[in-house]
Design a protein around this motif. Structure first.
Motif, PDB file in Angstrom:
ATOM      1  N   SER A   1      61.410  35.984  51.731  1.00 54.90           N
ATOM      2  CA  SER A   1      62.664  36.671  51.396  1.00 54.90           C
ATOM      3  C   SER A   1      62.561  37.469  50.098  1.00 54.90           C
ATOM      4  N   ALA A   2      61.848  36.930  49.103  1.00 53.56           N
ATOM      5  CA  ALA A   2      61.802  37.577  47.789  1.00 53.56           C
ATOM      6  C   ALA A   2      60.840  38.755  47.735  1.00 53.56           C
ATOM      7  N   ALA A   3      59.813  38.748  48.582  1.00 53.53           N
ATOM      8  CA  ALA A   3      58.830  39.839  48.561  1.00 53.53           C
ATOM      9  C   ALA A   3      59.350  41.004  49.402  1.00 53.53           C
ATOM     10  N   SER A   4      59.615  42.124  48.755  1.00 53.70           N
ATOM     11  CA  SER A   4      60.146  43.292  49.469  1.00 53.70           C
ATOM     12  C   SER A   4      59.026  44.270  49.798  1.00 53.70           C
ATOM     13  N   MET A   5      59.321  45.187  50.697  1.00 59.30           N
ATOM     14  CA  MET A   5      58.339  46.231  51.030  1.00 59.30           C
ATOM     15  C   MET A   5      58.057  47.098  49.800  1.00 59.30           C
ATOM     16  N   GLN A   6      59.075  47.286  48.943  1.00 58.93           N
ATOM     17  CA  GLN A   6      58.854  48.052  47.716  1.00 58.93           C
ATOM     18  C   GLN A   6      57.893  47.312  46.792  1.00 58.93           C
ATOM     19  N   ASP A   7      58.049  45.991  46.688  1.00 57.74           N
ATOM     20  CA  ASP A   7      57.131  45.190  45.873  1.00 57.74           C
ATOM     21  C   ASP A   7      55.695  45.353  46.369  1.00 57.74           C
ATOM     22  N   ILE A   8      55.534  45.302  47.690  1.00 55.25           N
ATOM     23  CA  ILE A   8      54.197  45.405  48.275  1.00 55.25           C
ATOM     24  C   ILE A   8      53.614  46.788  48.035  1.00 55.25           C
ATOM     25  N   ALA A   9      54.443  47.810  48.191  1.00 53.79           N
ATOM     26  CA  ALA A   9      53.980  49.183  47.964  1.00 53.79           C
ATOM     27  C   ALA A   9      53.527  49.374  46.521  1.00 53.79           C
TER      28      ALA A   9
ATOM     29  N   ALA B   1      53.032  54.729  47.987  1.00 57.19           N
ATOM     30  CA  ALA B   1      54.443  54.962  48.281  1.00 57.19           C
ATOM     31  C   ALA B   1      54.863  54.048  49.426  1.00 57.19           C
ATOM     32  N   LYS B   2      56.150  53.671  49.424  1.00 61.11           N
ATOM     33  CA  LYS B   2      56.613  52.772  50.478  1.00 61.11           C
ATOM     34  C   LYS B   2      56.431  53.398  51.862  1.00 61.11           C
ATOM     35  N   ALA B   3      56.561  54.717  51.929  1.00 61.56           N
ATOM     36  CA  ALA B   3      56.384  55.401  53.214  1.00 61.56           C
ATOM     37  C   ALA B   3      54.980  55.183  53.775  1.00 61.56           C
ATOM     38  N   SER B   4      53.997  55.009  52.893  1.00 58.61           N
ATOM     39  CA  SER B   4      52.620  54.767  53.345  1.00 58.61           C
ATOM     40  C   SER B   4      52.499  53.421  54.043  1.00 58.61           C
ATOM     41  N   ILE B   5      53.273  52.440  53.576  1.00 60.24           N
ATOM     42  CA  ILE B   5      53.255  51.119  54.216  1.00 60.24           C
ATOM     43  C   ILE B   5      53.795  51.229  55.636  1.00 60.24           C
TER      44      ILE B   5
END
Length: 306
Positions: free
Chosen positions: A23-31, A37-41
């Motif tokens: 829950s705490a790990a967001s796609m933005q965090d991963i990017a 960029a988040k779009a790359s994920i």
């Protein structure tokens, strides 16, 4: 280049999910952790659920692969069956603690309702049951076949219960000692079963044991398909002449084709199975395949690989 990016994303996601939780790990965090960029994920993973599912699969496959590598000692000498069992139990205990997010019951997480994740989770559960079954047969021999699912059930219960105490920090025992304790208990259990010969509680026809397989036909078919693909990989890596590997590969292909027929020929399957069973490296996969297919003649229960 694209494959390298995908690998970086997956490895970074595993680390973040492991440390922060789903829950705490967001796609933005991963990017940000990937320096992308988040779009790359999203080019590689359509959603956070898809990325977590891929991380979940990779984590469990790593555990099974690393456990398989424990068959020998540092000098390359093969270990005794009981020592292999102890080492693999010790490894699984430690790995589960280090990667507990990927090993927990997911009922409380939002991803528990994701259909793709549910299918993957079922396959993982079936793979772990098959792995435990193979560990025990390797350690105690085929003489425990009549009791194998009772032993698997007890082994799983012991493992889960003691692991919970470890996670709650109630047990401070080193994992090597805990694994040795569990193996000693399994020794006593198997010895008693073989001595007293009680009627098994669980067997291949028992509804509780059938639950150990993926519970839906599609997942079961996929398990058979992946098992046959794994057998082909094993054949390709055998230290045998090219023509021998090629012939074994053709037999595995024939076996897969026959398993995939709506009205499979059980006699042909037995013949192909017997031919491949002469190769020791293929025997664990063949035992698992027999279990998935059920008894010859039970065609209405036989999963198709199509």
């Amino acid at each position: 280049m694209e494959e390298a990016k995908k690998t970086i994303i997956l490895e970074t996601a595993i680390d973040l999910f492991r440390t922060k939780g789903y829950s705490a790990a967001s796609m933005q965090d991963i990017a940000e952790a990937c320096g992308m960029a988040k779009a790359s994920i999203y080019k590689f993973y359509a959603s956070k659920e898809d990325l977590f599912t891929a991380a979940f699969v990779a984590c469990h496959q790593t555990m099974l692969d690393q456990a398989a590598a424990l068959d020998g000692d540092d000098s390359g000498t093969s270990l005794a069956p009981k020592e292999k069992l102890r080492r693999k139990i010790e490894f699984q205990l430690g790995y589960t603690i280090a990667n507990h997010l990927f090993m927990i019951d997911f009922k409380e997480l939002p991803i528990a309702t994701n259909e793709h994740f549910i299918a993957v989770w079922k396959r993982k559960k079936a793979a772990l049951h098959a792995w435990r079954r193979e560990l025990l047969i390797e350690a105690y021999g085929e003489r425990i076949e009549p009791y194998i699912w009772d032993v698997v059930a007890i082994f799983r219960g012991i493992h889960i219960e003691y692991l919970a105490y470890v996670q709650q920090k109630v047990i401070a025992l080193p994992m090597a000692e805990l694994a040795a304790f569990i193996v000693d208990r399994l020794d006593a259990l198997v010895a008693d079963l073989l001595r007293t010969k009680p009627k098994p509680i669980l067997d291949a026809g028992n509804a509780q044991v059938n639950y150990l397989n993926p519970s839906d036909p599609a997942a079961r078919r996929d398990t058979v398909r992946r098992l046959l693909e794994g057998m082909k990989r094993i054949v390709r890596e055998l230290p045998k002449p090219d023509d021998t590997r090629a012939e074994l590969g053709r037999v595995v292909t024939m076996l897969g084709e026959e398993c995939g027929r709506e009205q499979a020929n059980p006699t042909l399957i037995r013949v192909l199975d017997a031919y491949l069973n002469a190769v020791p490296e293929l025997r664990p996969s063949l035992r698992h395949l027999r279990y998935l297919l059920g008894e010859p003649g039970e065609q209405e229960q036989r999963p198709s690989t199509k």
